[in-house]
Design an enzyme around this catalytic site. Structure first.
Site, mmCIF file in Angstrom:
data_model
loop_
_atom_site.group_PDB
_atom_site.id
_atom_site.type_symbol
_atom_site.label_atom_id
_atom_site.label_comp_id
_atom_site.label_asym_id
_atom_site.label_seq_id
_atom_site.Cartn_x
_atom_site.Cartn_y
_atom_site.Cartn_z
ATOM 1 C CG ASP A 37 2.233 -0.707 1.291
ATOM 2 O OD1 ASP A 37 1.390 -0.426 2.150
ATOM 3 O OD2 ASP A 37 2.406 -0.057 0.241
ATOM 4 C CG ASP A 72 -2.924 -0.196 2.854
ATOM 5 O OD1 ASP A 72 -2.769 0.600 1.922
ATOM 6 O OD2 ASP A 72 -3.927 -0.920 2.982
ATOM 7 C CD GLU A 81 -3.744 4.890 2.448
ATOM 8 O OE1 GLU A 81 -4.066 5.283 1.333
ATOM 9 O OE2 GLU A 81 -3.922 3.722 2.828
ATOM 10 C CG HIS A 101 -0.049 3.221 -4.886
ATOM 11 N ND1 HIS A 101 0.362 3.834 -3.727
ATOM 12 C CD2 HIS A 101 -1.002 2.329 -4.519
ATOM 13 C CE1 HIS A 101 -0.308 3.327 -2.710
ATOM 14 N NE2 HIS A 101 -1.137 2.414 -3.158
ATOM 15 C CG ASP A 102 -3.843 4.661 -3.686
ATOM 16 O OD1 ASP A 102 -3.857 3.638 -4.390
ATOM 17 O OD2 ASP A 102 -3.659 4.634 -2.450
HETATM 18 C C1 GLC Z 1 -4.581 2.005 0.438
HETATM 19 C C2 GLC Z 1 -3.672 1.749 -0.731
HETATM 20 C C3 GLC Z 1 -4.525 1.414 -1.914
HETATM 21 C C4 GLC Z 1 -5.314 0.176 -1.603
HETATM 22 C C5 GLC Z 1 -6.103 0.341 -0.308
HETATM 23 C C6 GLC Z 1 -6.592 -0.974 0.195
HETATM 24 O O1 GLC Z 1 -5.393 3.094 0.241
HETATM 25 O O2 GLC Z 1 -2.853 2.849 -0.943
HETATM 26 O O3 GLC Z 1 -3.790 1.245 -3.084
HETATM 27 O O4 GLC Z 1 -6.200 -0.090 -2.639
HETATM 28 O O5 GLC Z 1 -5.323 0.864 0.731
HETATM 29 O O6 GLC Z 1 -5.525 -1.747 0.685
#
Ligand code: GLC
Length: 548
Positions: free
Chosen positions: A98, A198, A254, A320-321
């Site tokens: 990540d 991320d 993401e 995971h979110d």
């Molecule tokens: C992304 C991750 C999440 C995290 C956020 C801040 O959305 O998937 O889990 O809290 O970034 O890093």
């Protein structure tokens, strides 16, 4: 379209804190992942995305990194990381890490130095403002609730898109960018297969720092000030050219806030990334509480067709979110093996690289939360308070997080029916879902009719000589005129056509197809191909058809 190795793979996402604890501290670790590599190999996985395992005070479970080069001792040693990489490689499994570079942790040495000395180089790695009137610089709000600015006590405020312990990195600063590229290349040289990137659409901000009109009565943050903000492309182009471009690696970003018109820039043949996660259908439940299957289908179709036009994309139903997909897409009384098979069929036959999230392959579900104190997630805790302050009742706010909360996906992996689902010999950091005695790996491993076996069969099919090509590279053509709860589409190459039918209904559904299906490849329950067929509740079926 050029062909790439990462189009043929099946990926699996691991949340290290929840996967397997081998040292009895209630927290998963890297040795736990190494121990389960054979399990993943058996499942058919080619690539693992590991959520952040770097040094971190764990305010946001590792998405707040204090040292990008070192493994968090909570997860093991740097040597154990190397062992994991080596053991995975022996089995032909790649590992992506990540890449969290929109922000770091407030405990990172850069930020600590910047706090002590406002004139040091590192102070320029962050967004510090010193408003003349001493007031908060503007009304921007963090993604986790509350102001996006925190004062440090000497008249300065710093910007954080997420929690106040995650100060945003200032990408305008070339020295900072160099440090980031150096770190990325260091990991790539160590032999990782790439990165999941991320929150990358947040790295460019509106540098006028002007307040925005609040978007709703609850004071929701005006996200357009720092989400996919114009000019971001220059940073992303440089990022790609200085790092990923020199390696045959895979990147999956993401990237919320990217409209389809910009998909070629992000995920086209010469895009910033190999592929991005499209949240249009997975986040639907957040914005549209009364969404329908018709709306879901429409969004998936749009996502598939847009991606096909530019090249490639990732396909996912969980991460995971997100809450668990069975709870999101299936009504409570219908959650079970058949609805699970249907979702798996969708995930593994759409066009794009599929990502399975740990536990999805055995049908793990949302947990049961009795109070907000049961939650660990910083985002739920902060936003719960905001909801209460905005006048919601504790019951209403809890129901919201019961359905949407990120901890639903983060409960310990359910390996067997022993205490804590075999995840740990001691009380886990987040309580196990009470359904582990029924839903666990060991109950499904040798069971030919289990959900786990169904996943394996689908993956075998994707990799088979006969159907691999059409399932991976075939174009996606939605089937029209089906009953609303039936999602049907063709996958087609010049020489092959297959049809997929997934029913989201708990009733039998009659379908008439615009062609005569030839042979059933995989179906649950068994279904004899015919032009008009009655689908069982939550039917999943894959057929060959005549190619015209
Ligand atoms: C992304 C991750 C999440 C995290 C956020 C801040 O959305 O998937 O889990 O809290 O970034 O890093």
């Amino acid at each position: 379209m050029n062909k790439h190795w990462w189009q043929r793979i099946v990926a699996y996402q691991i949340y290290p804190k929840s996967f397997l604890d081998t040292d009895g501290d209630g927290i998963g670790n890297l040795a736990g992942i190494t121990q389960k590599l054979d399990y993943l190999k058996e499942l058919g996985i080619d690539l693992i995305w590991i959520c952040p395992m770097f040094r971190s005070p764990m305010d946001d479970n590792g998405y707040d990194i204090s040292d990008y080069y070192r493994v968090n001792p909570m997860f093991g040693s740097d040597e154990e990381m190397q062992i994991l990489l080596d053991e995975a490689k022996k089995r032909g499994i790649g590992i992506i890490l990540d890449l969290v570079v929109n922000h770091c942790s407030d405990e990172h040495a850069w930020f600590q130095k910047a706090l002590r000395d406002p004139d040091c180089e590192e102070a320029g790695y962050f967004y510090f403002l010193r408003p003349e009137d001493g007031q908060v610089p503007n009304n921007w709000r963090s993604n986790f609730g509350g102001s996006a600015w925190t004062p440090v006590g000497d008249g300065r405020y710093y910007l954080h898109t997420f929690s106040k312990r995650q100060p945003d990195l200032n990408w305008e600063n070339p020295l900072l960018r160099e440090k980031i590229y150096e770190m990325i290349n260091w990991w790539l040289q160590r032999g990782i297969a790439g990165f999941r990137v991320d929150a990358i659409t947040f790295i460019k901000k509106d540098l006028t720092f002007q307040s925005r009109e609040p978007v709703d009565a609850h004071g929701r943050y005006p996200i357009e000030a720092f989400e996919n903000y114009p000019g971001i492309g220059e940073f992303l182009t440089e990022l790609r050219d200085r790092t990923f471009a020199a390696f045959d690696c895979m990147t999956v970003a993401e990237a919320p806030g990217v409209p389809y018109e910009q998909l070629p820039d992000y995920a086209g043949e010469n895009g910033y990334f190999s592929m991005i996660f499209d949240f249009s259908y997975t986040d639907m439940n957040r914005h549209l509480p009364d969404w329908s299957i018709g709306e879901f289908k429409r969004r998936v179709v749009q996502s598939q067709l847009s991606a096909e036009q530019v090249g490639w994309n990732a396909v996912f139903l969980e991460n995971h979110d997100q809450p668990r997909s069975l709870n999101k897409y299936i009504s409570k009384e219908d959650i079970g093996i058949q609805s699970g098979r249907m979702l798996a069929t969708l995930l593994l036959t759409l066009r794009g690289t599929p990502f399975i999230y740990e536990g999805e392959e055995i049908g793990m579900t949302n947990s049961v939360w009795h109070s907000i104190d049961d939650f660990d997630d910083i985002s739920a805790r902060q936003q719960y308070q905001e909801r209460i302050e905005a006048g919601q009742s504790p019951e209403e706010a809890l129901t919201y997080f019961q359905n949407i909360g990120r901890d639903n996906a983060r409960t310990p992996m359910q390996w067997d029916h022993s205490p804590n689902g075999g995840f740990s010999t001691v009380k886990p950091w987040l309580k196990s879902n009470p359904n582990y005695p029924e839903i666990n790996v060991s109950a499904q491993l040798e069971e030919p009719d289990s959900l786990l076996s169904w996943y394996r069969q689908l993956i075998v099919l994707r990799k088979s000589e006969t159907y691999g090509d059409v399932l991976i590279y075939g174009s996606f053509l939605p089937l029209e005129n089906l009953p609303e709860p039936v999602f049907g589409y063709l996958r087609k190459t010049d020489s092959q056509t297959i049809a997929v039918l997934c029913s989201f209904s708990n009733q039998a559904q009659q379908v008439t197809l615009p062609f005569i299906p030839k042979k059933s490849i995989l179906a649950a329950p068994i279904l004899t191909p015919a032009q008009t067929m009655t689908l069982a509740p939550y039917q999943a079926a894959i057929f060959t058809c005549e190619t015209k």
